[in-house]
Write a protein that holds these residues in place. Structure first.
Motif, mmCIF file in Angstrom:
data_model
loop_
_atom_site.group_PDB
_atom_site.id
_atom_site.type_symbol
_atom_site.label_atom_id
_atom_site.label_comp_id
_atom_site.label_asym_id
_atom_site.label_seq_id
_atom_site.Cartn_x
_atom_site.Cartn_y
_atom_site.Cartn_z
ATOM 1 N N ILE A 38 1.441 10.850 4.123
ATOM 2 C CA ILE A 38 1.338 10.604 2.680
ATOM 3 C C ILE A 38 1.728 9.156 2.396
ATOM 4 C CG2 ILE A 38 2.084 11.300 0.387
ATOM 5 C CD1 ILE A 38 2.791 14.023 1.541
ATOM 6 N N LEU A 39 0.799 8.398 1.861
ATOM 7 C CA LEU A 39 1.058 6.988 1.548
ATOM 8 C C LEU A 39 1.792 6.834 0.231
ATOM 9 C CD1 LEU A 39 -2.332 5.398 2.602
ATOM 10 C CD2 LEU A 39 -0.100 4.586 3.373
ATOM 11 N N LYS A 40 2.653 5.832 0.171
ATOM 12 C CA LYS A 40 3.321 5.488 -1.074
ATOM 13 C C LYS A 40 3.583 3.992 -1.089
ATOM 14 C CE LYS A 40 7.709 6.240 -1.810
ATOM 15 N NZ LYS A 40 8.318 4.877 -1.795
ATOM 16 N N LEU A 41 4.027 3.518 -2.222
ATOM 17 C CA LEU A 41 4.360 2.116 -2.385
ATOM 18 C C LEU A 41 5.808 1.885 -1.974
ATOM 19 C CD1 LEU A 41 3.485 -0.677 -3.493
ATOM 20 C CD2 LEU A 41 4.314 0.077 -5.735
ATOM 21 N N GLY A 42 6.027 0.960 -1.029
ATOM 22 C CA GLY A 42 7.386 0.566 -0.704
ATOM 23 C C GLY A 42 7.927 -0.390 -1.757
ATOM 24 N N ARG A 43 9.242 -0.538 -1.800
ATOM 25 C CA ARG A 43 9.823 -1.422 -2.816
ATOM 26 C C ARG A 43 10.999 -2.177 -2.225
ATOM 27 N NH1 ARG A 43 8.177 3.315 -5.035
ATOM 28 N NH2 ARG A 43 6.792 3.184 -6.843
ATOM 29 N N THR A 44 11.094 -3.432 -2.569
ATOM 30 C CA THR A 44 12.258 -4.244 -2.223
ATOM 31 C C THR A 44 12.788 -4.861 -3.498
ATOM 32 O OG1 THR A 44 10.826 -6.155 -1.752
ATOM 33 C CG2 THR A 44 11.445 -4.757 0.108
ATOM 34 N N GLU A 45 14.106 -4.773 -3.694
ATOM 35 C CA GLU A 45 14.743 -5.250 -4.934
ATOM 36 C C GLU A 45 14.113 -4.607 -6.167
ATOM 37 O OE1 GLU A 45 15.995 -9.532 -4.756
ATOM 38 O OE2 GLU A 45 14.651 -9.489 -3.009
ATOM 39 N N LEU A 46 13.693 -3.335 -6.002
ATOM 40 C CA LEU A 46 13.079 -2.512 -7.048
ATOM 41 C C LEU A 46 11.687 -2.995 -7.454
ATOM 42 C CD1 LEU A 46 16.097 -1.664 -9.407
ATOM 43 C CD2 LEU A 46 15.141 -0.313 -7.524
ATOM 44 N N MET A 47 11.159 -3.973 -6.749
ATOM 45 C CA MET A 47 9.831 -4.496 -7.048
ATOM 46 C C MET A 47 8.837 -4.023 -5.989
ATOM 47 S SD MET A 47 10.780 -6.001 -9.745
ATOM 48 C CE MET A 47 9.333 -6.941 -10.275
ATOM 49 N N ASN B 122 4.849 14.108 -5.026
ATOM 50 C CA ASN B 122 3.749 14.059 -5.993
ATOM 51 C C ASN B 122 2.721 13.064 -5.455
ATOM 52 O OD1 ASN B 122 2.014 13.645 -8.201
ATOM 53 N ND2 ASN B 122 3.663 14.091 -9.671
ATOM 54 N N LYS B 123 1.751 13.581 -4.723
ATOM 55 C CA LYS B 123 0.777 12.721 -4.038
ATOM 56 C C LYS B 123 -0.040 11.885 -5.020
ATOM 57 C CE LYS B 123 0.275 15.968 -0.184
ATOM 58 N NZ LYS B 123 -0.683 16.816 0.577
ATOM 59 N N ASP B 124 -0.397 12.468 -6.161
ATOM 60 C CA ASP B 124 -1.211 11.747 -7.140
ATOM 61 C C ASP B 124 -0.484 10.524 -7.672
ATOM 62 O OD1 ASP B 124 -3.230 13.595 -6.836
ATOM 63 O OD2 ASP B 124 -2.582 14.839 -8.532
ATOM 64 N N VAL B 125 0.797 10.685 -7.984
ATOM 65 C CA VAL B 125 1.582 9.555 -8.499
ATOM 66 C C VAL B 125 1.754 8.497 -7.418
ATOM 67 C CG1 VAL B 125 3.839 8.837 -9.373
ATOM 68 C CG2 VAL B 125 2.782 10.926 -10.232
ATOM 69 N N CYS B 126 2.002 8.927 -6.190
ATOM 70 C CA CYS B 126 2.136 7.970 -5.089
ATOM 71 C C CYS B 126 0.862 7.139 -4.934
ATOM 72 C CB CYS B 126 2.434 8.707 -3.783
ATOM 73 S SG CYS B 126 4.104 9.379 -3.659
ATOM 74 N N ARG B 127 -0.291 7.813 -4.993
ATOM 75 C CA ARG B 127 -1.577 7.120 -4.833
ATOM 76 C C ARG B 127 -1.817 6.169 -6.001
ATOM 77 N NH1 ARG B 127 -4.501 11.199 -5.194
ATOM 78 N NH2 ARG B 127 -4.275 11.847 -3.015
ATOM 79 N N GLU B 128 -1.532 6.621 -7.211
ATOM 80 C CA GLU B 128 -1.767 5.805 -8.400
ATOM 81 C C GLU B 128 -0.888 4.551 -8.376
ATOM 82 O OE1 GLU B 128 -1.481 6.166 -13.300
ATOM 83 O OE2 GLU B 128 -0.970 7.876 -12.010
ATOM 84 N N ASN B 129 0.378 4.704 -8.061
ATOM 85 C CA ASN B 129 1.283 3.560 -8.015
ATOM 86 C C ASN B 129 0.856 2.546 -6.957
ATOM 87 O OD1 ASN B 129 2.908 4.563 -10.050
ATOM 88 N ND2 ASN B 129 4.385 5.509 -8.645
#
Length: 465
Positions: A179-188, A392-399
């Motif tokens: 499942i792919l998601k967006l990583g974040r550093t310093e909340l960005m 929540n796969k849909d939210v992960c993909r959208e983000n």
């Protein structure tokens, strides 16, 4: 109420004859009347085990009458089994380096032993709390030894709980591996990642905690039993000292060892600081994980909303339908408590003077509380939160699709500056990064698709090459 008269160097006191404790305990209860935060009962039970061991050894050495020894042993066993827990009501924060607790145990065992012999409580000419129950001992070797034994037992349970938490995190690592998601550093926004990779990182942190805490038991196995008051061994023979170590090994099932320099163990408490420091490290990791889960599950509509935590209870008295991340919040507070306990242990250990540390009671209370809290909290965290987490796969993909985070993949193809311009253009126009690159017409569609393949961005290498 029937009473008995007991005497000490300060005078006489009437004692409720239904109680097993005596005059020393009554004075301590009065002097340290700080509330109902009593001495840790598991610690008391380990002191009773030491009293049993001493009675066995002193009986073998013919220093203790056989009949009296058997009565003391039976009474100590009852205390160790928890049959007299209501007899231990001295506050944990007491002066005297633990003398009050040691005397509390001595008196309860003595009076129960007298009862077993058919004698009246308080008839100390027959069995005396000090002359018989405390024979060849001092508070200053009994209490540190009992703390070490109690801590080892709790460390083993905590290590097991952490091993189970690590396993549950690894299960989630595998479950969310694709499942792919967006990583974040310093909340960005940062690079893409697999949801499972995040849980894998958590599992590695807990694995370190489990191993460190498991190994630190070795530091606690060396005791100063037989060192008596300041570690010189006055009133304890060499035979007694060696036999006590062997006896405690048998009774506890632990690999305890005799210190080759008991004065060190008596006056220095740095080992407890070391153990507490590792508990603090564990607390830090647990708090980091719990805060991540709170952030990633925030919402469900106004936050990140990528993770879905198990719903455990309604979250508001005024906002219907609100559910809070109560388990991660609990974990965070336990972590804060452990860190604050560590500060207390540090100050207490540093405040020891010359041949004794007077603040062993604080060290004992804080260390055992931290161990107990962490064990229970880790179990709850695993069972009521980690094992039930969903994505929540849909939210992960959208983000991920809305972000310009994948711009980094373009650096090797068009350079950092040009990639930065395209990212800015995507944000200004409100379009995806992929669409912004198409508008620039600097790469073919096939090249763009190869470079911005999210799966390629979650592993080592140069995308598109």
């Amino acid at each position: 109420m029937d009473v008995r008269l007991e005497h000490d160097m300060l005078g006489d006191r009437n004692i409720d004859d239904s109680k097993y404790y005596g005059i020393n305990t009554v004075r301590a209860m009065e002097n340290f009347n700080l509330g109902d935060r009593y001495v840790n009962i598991d610690y008391v039970k380990e002191i009773a085990i030491i009293k049993k061991a001493a009675a066995l050894v002193n009986s073998k050495l013919k220093r203790l009458d056989e009949e009296k020894g058997k009565a003391i042993i039976s009474a100590a066993e009852e205390v160790a089994e928890g049959l007299h827990n209501d007899s231990f009501k001295i506050n944990a924060f007491q002066g005297g380096a633990g003398t009050s607790t040691n005397m509390n145990v001595n008196e309860v065992i003595a009076n129960r032993a007298l009862e077993l012999l058919g004698e009246k409580k308080g008839n100390y000419d027959v069995i005396h709390p000090l002359n018989h129950v405390n024979m060849s001992q001092s508070t200053n070797d009994v209490c540190p030894t009992a703390l070490r034994i109690a801590a080892i037992r709790k460390i083993r349970r905590l290590a097991d709980a952490l091993a189970n938490l690590q396993e549950s995190l690894q299960v989630k690592e595998n479950e969310f591996a694709n499942i792919l998601k967006l990583g974040r550093t310093e909340l960005m926004d940062a690079l893409p990642m697999m949801v499972g990779q995040g849980f894998g990182a958590y599992a590695k942190a807990i694995e370190r905690d489990r191993w460190r805490i498991y190994k630190v038991e070795e530091r606690l196995r060396v005791t100063n039993i037989g060192g008596t008051a300041i570690g010189t061994g006055l009133n304890a023979t060499n035979k007694y000292i060696f036999m006590m170590t062997d006896m405690l090994q048998q009774l506890t099932g632990l690999g305890l060892a005799r210190s080759d320099f008991p004065m060190d163990i008596t006056q220095n408490a740095d080992v407890f600081v070391e153990v507490s420091g590792l508990l603090k490290s564990c607390a830090v990791n647990l708090m980091k994980i719990s805060n991540d889960l709170r952030l990633l599950s925030s919402g469900p509509k106004g936050g990140v909303g990528e993770l879905i935590l198990p719903m455990r209870q309604p979250g508001s008295s005024i906002m219907p339908g609100k559910v809070n991340p109560v388990i991660p919040e609990m974990i965070a507070q336990v972590a804060m408590r452990v860190v604050s306990n560590d500060s207390g242990i540090t100050f207490a250990a540093a405040s020891g003077q010359l041949e004794l540390n007077a603040f062993i009671p604080l060290i004992t209370e804080n260390l055992l509380e931290s161990l107990e809290l962490l064990e229970k909290a880790v179990i709850i965290f695993r069972e009521k939160c980690i094992e039930g987490i969903e994505v929540n796969k849909d939210v992960c993909r959208e983000n991920l699709e809305k972000s310009t985070a994948m711009t980094a993949a373009l650096i090797h193809h068009i350079g950092y500056d040009r990639a930065s311009e395209i990212a800015k253009k995507a944000l200004v126009l409100g379009i995806t990064l992929r669409e912004a690159i198409y508008l620039e017409n600097i790469l073919t569609k096939e090249e763009v698709d190869a470079i911005l393949n999210p799966l390629e961005l979650t592993k080592p290498g140069i995308p598109g090459k």
